[in-house]
Structures are given as structure tokens and as C-alpha cells.
Write an enzyme that holds these catalytic residues in place. Structure first.
Site, PDB file in Angstrom:
ATOM      1  N   GLU A  40       0.891  -1.155   0.000  1.00  0.00           N
ATOM      2  CA  GLU A  40       0.000   0.000   0.000  1.00  0.00           C
ATOM      3  C   GLU A  40       0.932   1.208   0.000  1.00  0.00           C
ATOM      4  OE1 GLU A  40      -2.293   0.834   3.553  1.00  0.00           O
ATOM      5  OE2 GLU A  40      -3.518   2.315   2.499  1.00  0.00           O
ATOM      6  N   LYS A  92       5.044   0.167  10.208  1.00  0.00           N
ATOM      7  CA  LYS A  92       4.986   1.440   9.491  1.00  0.00           C
ATOM      8  C   LYS A  92       4.578   2.560  10.435  1.00  0.00           C
ATOM      9  CE  LYS A  92       3.794   0.061   4.769  1.00  0.00           C
ATOM     10  NZ  LYS A  92       2.722   0.104   3.761  1.00  0.00           N
ATOM     11  N   ARG A 111       5.969 -12.822   9.481  1.00  0.00           N
ATOM     12  CA  ARG A 111       6.674 -11.566   9.262  1.00  0.00           C
ATOM     13  C   ARG A 111       8.056 -11.658   9.874  1.00  0.00           C
ATOM     14  NH1 ARG A 111       2.300  -7.388   9.772  1.00  0.00           N
ATOM     15  NH2 ARG A 111       3.964  -5.917   9.380  1.00  0.00           N
TER      16      ARG A 111
END
Length: 557
Positions: free
Chosen positions: A35, A271, A261
Site C-alpha cells: 500500500e 509502518k 513476518r
RNA sequence: AGGGGUGUCGCCAAGUGGUAAGGCACCGGAUUUUGAUUCCGGCAUCCGUUGGUUCGAAUCCAGCCACCCCUGCCA
């Protein structure tokens, strides 16, 4: 150029290989779907290497697709940096960059199809009511009062949502699945919301935007993705991914596969937290060399090859993991070891006066830029009466095992003579002002006779050295897992000493180095000419990417 | 009324019934005008735990335990 290591087997490769072997797929298509709402970090690098790497290894394709379904958080700046980062890492996506927004019209059409099948409805519950109706982890939800609206009414309402007849947040389109599902993602998830926000690609063409779960699976299918790889937190979303594709007329059903992850010691990879560090000016920006962002690692001096090797070494699995910094640093060192030219620099200078230096008699020697790569060439390492040596390389009261300079002791100047320290000159406060040394003229390019000199130190001719700003980086946090405890603010673990700027000296050989040129400063570490502030021939600025291994320092504790 | 995952050496991680790969780290030792590099050697009688099945289990079964994720009109 370091050679690529053989791929490491993992469960996703096994699935790919089985699918290829069984004929389920002739070739594979993967995608990297960020994104554009932030800069990429080392965790994304893992995903990039996985997706693009798989496509490469199995002669398939990998798309770059922006998941741009939330215009309020997305920007072109992010989209551009992401593309730059993927290319810098050494990958090229198949064809043009894709955008989920390219599929908005198709997505709308499929939503109408769901409505017509009685599988989606327009709901007028407020966000608070929606939450309340959803139930909890331990209790089933309740049906929305709007759940049984007729097809025609839903079709009309959805068209009017698109046409802008309703205010933001007043209505949503929901998939009609099961409000009692133990999987909360299946409790009639919202698939469209009304949001009057300017979109980086579609501008103001739309006031309704599709949600991730609805968009992602269809985008994958539209692109013919065979293996849709994502992280573990989406595992619960897979039934929804499959539900959407099973209920619309689309001839492709990619397989979603989840992996864990990456967590890296002494770093945060969220983020939100990285954005916070930038906004609060705890770092100089997304590309601050202390940041685990791709831009940060690049500016620090890490190499694409090193980062790719790191991704290979850490593997792919489904277990939670926190990888040691030493793995990343080891990969960077290993890569730089073979390709970085060596030069000398002094970062904490102490002046040495060579009392028996004789102009025209005391000579210089040529030194290769790399011990194992003669093709790197060489340069002259000039000597003069006054030289700089590293403060750490002299001790008046050395600890046991010391091999460097001491009063009355000898040490080898790298690529030059053996010197002996004859006198320590101090100021009134007892600080060392300079060292008076004498060189043994018979030791240039050969060992001294009758004795062994073990220590070798780096140095620079004061007359020839160039001043340089040198930035020494250390870990950004003081503890291995700064965000492990949800009740403790990670800010308190920020390392106040993560950046040290010093004015040092470098060899004239690096005077014209282009930004991003990497060197090994012998005995100090690998350094990289700063991408933004280093000016060749003008202002020299070097960032320390990583130190050399230092068994002496380790021994000292 | 809860659901979904994961547990193999300090950190990663192979292994999928035949008797514990590899990497990083660590510890020795050799070579070295970088205390670097390189090179040799060492490093899990044991796979969260307890039982069971089997000639044989990290691998199959059952029960326990621990940890992670899920109640955005974020992705």
C-alpha cells in the site's frame, strides 16, 4: 560481484514445485502488493525477495501492484519510493506497474453481481452500531436490520452510493455471509465504504472505495496470480478471500499462502512506529541510516546483494521469529568484504611526529586497493613528518595482550615503516598532545631484523590527508525487542548514542568518490559516501555501514 | 461460542515413520603488514510436555502447556 548462493528450500517453494510438477500451473505468477502509505522496510524486503525470487527461480512472473484502496493515507511520494526501492533491490516487475484502482470499475461490477445473487446488501448502521452488531470474540453477532433488503433496492442504493447521493460513512455495502461465524471476518464484512477523498490515481472519480479483503483477491485473480503470498495475520482472512472468488464470475482462483513476518533485533518494523520516529524527528527522515527502511539501509551503505542474501538466510516459515542483527550485519560484511576497496581513514586522530623523517629519503609505498583483487588497482600511500594515528591505537598503560603502540614500544604503520614511540607530549592537563616517534628505515616492505613486530595500525600523512565528516551509527534501540511489551513505550529504548559525528581524515584517494561509493576503512569498518550530502572533491561525508569484526574489542568486553 | 496459527541448539531453519541438514552466533587452533579476511576443528543421545501406536516417532494419535493473530467503514 559476489556470486548468488543457492536457494534455500522452504514450504512455499515446496508448494510451488508440487504445483508445477502436477501440472496445476504451467508457470507461476506472484505479486508484491504494497500500500503506498509509507516507505518500505526490511520486512518488505523479505517479501520482495520471496515474490520476485520465486518468479525468477521458476521462470514465472511477478507483478508490482499498489493496493491503493484507502486514498486518505496514500501518496505519490510513497508510490515512487517503493518503485525505486524494488528496482534498487535488483528486481523488475512484469509489465507495467499495476494499481488496484485500475480495477475499480471491474470491482464495482462484481459487487453488483454479488448484490444480484443476494450475497451483498447496503447497510445503514452507523460504525458504532456495526461494531455492536458484530458481537465479540466469544459471542455471535446479530443480523443487521438492513440485511434482508431486496435485490432491486440494494442495486439502486449501491448505484446511488456511487453517484454520490449519500454522505460519507452513512452507508456501506456488506457481503452477506454469516453473522454467527466464529471467524469474525465472515460476519458480513464491509466491502465498500463512502469516502470523499482525493485518490492519487483516480482523483475524484469515485466517492466509494472497496475494502482490502474484497479488492485483493479479485485483483489477484484478474492478474492471473497463481500464488498469493502474504503474512500470517491474513490467515483468518483466507476464508473471505476464497468466498469472494467462489461467488463471482471470475475464472481464476489464486491460492493464498501465509508466512511469518520478519522481526529484527534492535529495530521496529511497523509502518506506524517508523512514521512516528520520522514525524517526531527522532531520526532525520525515512532514509536516516539508522532506520530499517530500504532507503535507510541504502543510505547507510548496505548493498542490494547483502540484503538479498539476508532474505535468503533467514528463510521462510510460519513461526514467529526475531532475527539477530548479526545475521544482517554478517551478510553486509560478507558482500562488502569482496567488493569494497580498502583505504585508510583516522576517525579519532592523535598527531605523531616522526623525528627521523628525512625528506627525499624516507619513502612511500604503493598499496593495493584489495588484498585479493589486484585488478582493483593501487595507489601511493604518502608519508610525511607528521602523521595521524588512531587514539585507540596508543595506550600508556596497555591491558594484557595489547599489540598496539605503547611508550617505548614498536608498531607497524600499515603499508609503511615500523615506528617506535620515544616520547609522549602532554599539555598542562595531562592530555596527550602528540607522540614523538622514530621510524626504522630498514622496515619498508620487509620485516625488521632480529625482532618481531606484531601490531599493525592504520595512519595518514597529515600533509596529504583530507578532512571528512564521518558518521558512526549504532543500533537505534538499546534493547533487542523495543516493542515487545505493549505496555511500555518503545521510545524509552531509543539509543541516545545511535549517531556520533566526528571530523576525521581520509586518504586523498577517495577525494572524488561518487556518492554511494563504498570503502573499507582498514581496521575500522565499511563506509559509504553519503547519498545526499557527500560532495566529491568538496565536502566528504562518509557513513559507517558496519564495523569490522573485532575479536580484540570482544576480548576486552 | 470462540476462531486461526506456532512450538527442533543462544538466533534463524531443514526434516513429513528409519534413528537430528545448514547458516548466524559462540569456543578452540593455523595463516595474516587489517586483532579483518581465509582455513581447519568443536558446538542438540535430542525435537514444548505427558501418554499412546509401532520393530522403530521430531515425524502418526490423544491430552496438556506456552506464545502469536483476529471484535477498522485500515492494509
Amino acid at each position: 560481484m559476489s556470486s548468488e548462493h543457492a536457494p534455500v528450500s522452504h514450504f512455499i517453494r515446496n508448494i510451488v514445485e508440487a504445483d508445477l510438477a502436477s501440472g496445476k500451473h504451467k508457470s507461476i505468477v506472484t505479486r508484491f502488493p504494497p500500500e503506498p502509505n509509507g516507505y518500505l522496510h526490511v520486512g518488505h524486503a523479505k517479501s520482495i525477495c520471496l515474490n520476485f525470487g520465486l518468479a525468477q527461480d521458476y521462470a514465472g512472473r511477478c507483478n508490482l501492484r499498489f493496493d491503493d484502496t484507502n486514498p486518505e493515507k496514500e501518496s505519490e511520494e510513497y508510490a515512487n519510493s517503493i518503485q525505486e526501492d524494488v528496482r534498487w533491490l535488483g528486481f523488475q516487475w512484469a509489465g507495467e506497474v499495476r494499481w488496484a484502482s485500475d480495477y475499480f470499475e471491474a470491482l464495482y461490477g462484481y459487487a453488483v453481481e454479488l448484490i444480484e445473487k443476494g450475497l451483498a446488501y447496503v447497510c445503514e448502521l452507523t460504525p458504532e452500531e456495526t461494531r455492536e452488531y458484530r458481537g465479540s470474540l466469544n459471542a455471535p453477532g446479530r443480523n443487521s436490520p438492513y440485511r434482508e433488503r431486496g435485490v432491486a433496492e440494494n442495486r439502486d442504493l449501491f448505484a446511488r452510493m456511487r453517484a454520490g447521493e449519500f454522505p460519507d460513512g452513512s452507508r456501506v455495502l456488506r457481503a452477506k455471509i454469516d453473522m454467527a461465524s466464529p471467524n469474525i471476518n465472515l460476519r458480513d464484512p464491509v466491502i465498500y465504504r463512502i469516502r470523499r477523498a482525493h485518490h492519487i490515481r483516480t482523483g475524484d472519480a469515485w466517492c466509494i472505495y472497496p475494502m482490502y479483503d474484497y479488492t485483493h483477491c479479485i485483483s489477484d485473480a484478474l492478474e492471473g496470480i497463481t500464488h498469493s503470498l502474504c503474512t500470517l495475520e491474513f490467515e483468518d482472512h483466507r476464508p473471505l478471500y476464497d468466498w469472494v472468488l467462489d461467488n463471482i464470475s471470475i475464472g481464476c482462483h489464486p491460492q493464498q499462502i501465509e508466512f511469518s513476518r520478519l522481526e529484527l533485533q534492535y529495530a521496529v518494523t511497523s509502518k506506524r512506529k517508523l512514521l512516528q520516529l520520522v514525524n517526531e524527528k527522532r531520526v532525520s527522515g525515512w532514509d536516516d541510516p539508522r532506520m530499517p527502511t530500504i532507503q535507510g539501509m541504502r543510505r547507510r551503505g548496505y548493498t542490494p546483494e547483502g540484503i538479498r542474501e539476508f532474505a535468503r538466510r533467514i528463510g521462510i516459515s510460519k513461526s514467529d521469529n526475531v532475527v539477530d542483527m548479526s545475521v544482517l550485519e554478517g551478510c553486509i560484511r560478507e558482500d562488502l568484504e569482496t567488493r569494497a576497496p580498502r583505504v585508510m581513514a583516522v576517525i579519532q586522530p592523535v598527531k605523531v611526529v616522526l623525528s627521523n623523517f628525512e625528506p627525499g629519503v624516507t619513502s612511500s609505498r604503493e598499496a593495493g586497493f584489495h588484498p585479493n583483487h589486484p585488478e582493483f588497482g593501487s595507489r601511493e600511500v604518502p608519508i610525511s613528518r607528521e602523521i595521524w594515528i588512531e587514539a585507540d591505537d596508543f595506550a600508556e598503560n596497555p591491558p594484557p595482550g595489547w599489540q598496539r603502540l605503547v611508550p617505548g614500544g614498536e608498531v607497524r604503520l600499515r603499508y609503511s615503516y615500523v615506528i617506535r614511540c620515544d616520547e609522549v607530549v602532554k599539555d598542562g592537563d595531562g592530555n596527550i598532545v602528540e607522540l614523538r616517534c622514530s621510524l626504522d628505515p630498514n622496515t619498508l616492505g620487509k620485516n625488521p631484523e632480529g625482532r618481531k613486530v606484531k601490531g599493525v595500525i592504520h595512519w595518514l600523512s597529515a600533509e596529504h590527508a583530507l578532512p571528512a565528516e564521518i558518521r558512526l551509527y549504532d543500533r537505534l534501540f538499546t534493547v533487542p525487542e523495543p516493542d515487545a511489551d505493549k505496555d511500555v513505550d518503545f521510545h524509552q529504548y531509543l539509543n541516545p548514542a545511535s549517531l556520533t559525528v566526528v571530523n576525521g581524515w581520509v586518504e586523498a584517494a577517495v577525494r572524488d568518490a561518487a556518492p554511494e561509493t563504498r570503502y573499507q576503512f582498514e581496521r575500522l569498518g565499511y563506509f559509504c559516501a553519503d547519498r545526499r550530502e557527500h560532495q566529491p572533491g568538496e565536502k566528504l561525508v562518509f557513513n559507517r555501514a558496519v564495523t569490522l569484526k573485532d575479536s580484540w574489542a570482544k576480548e576486552q568486553g
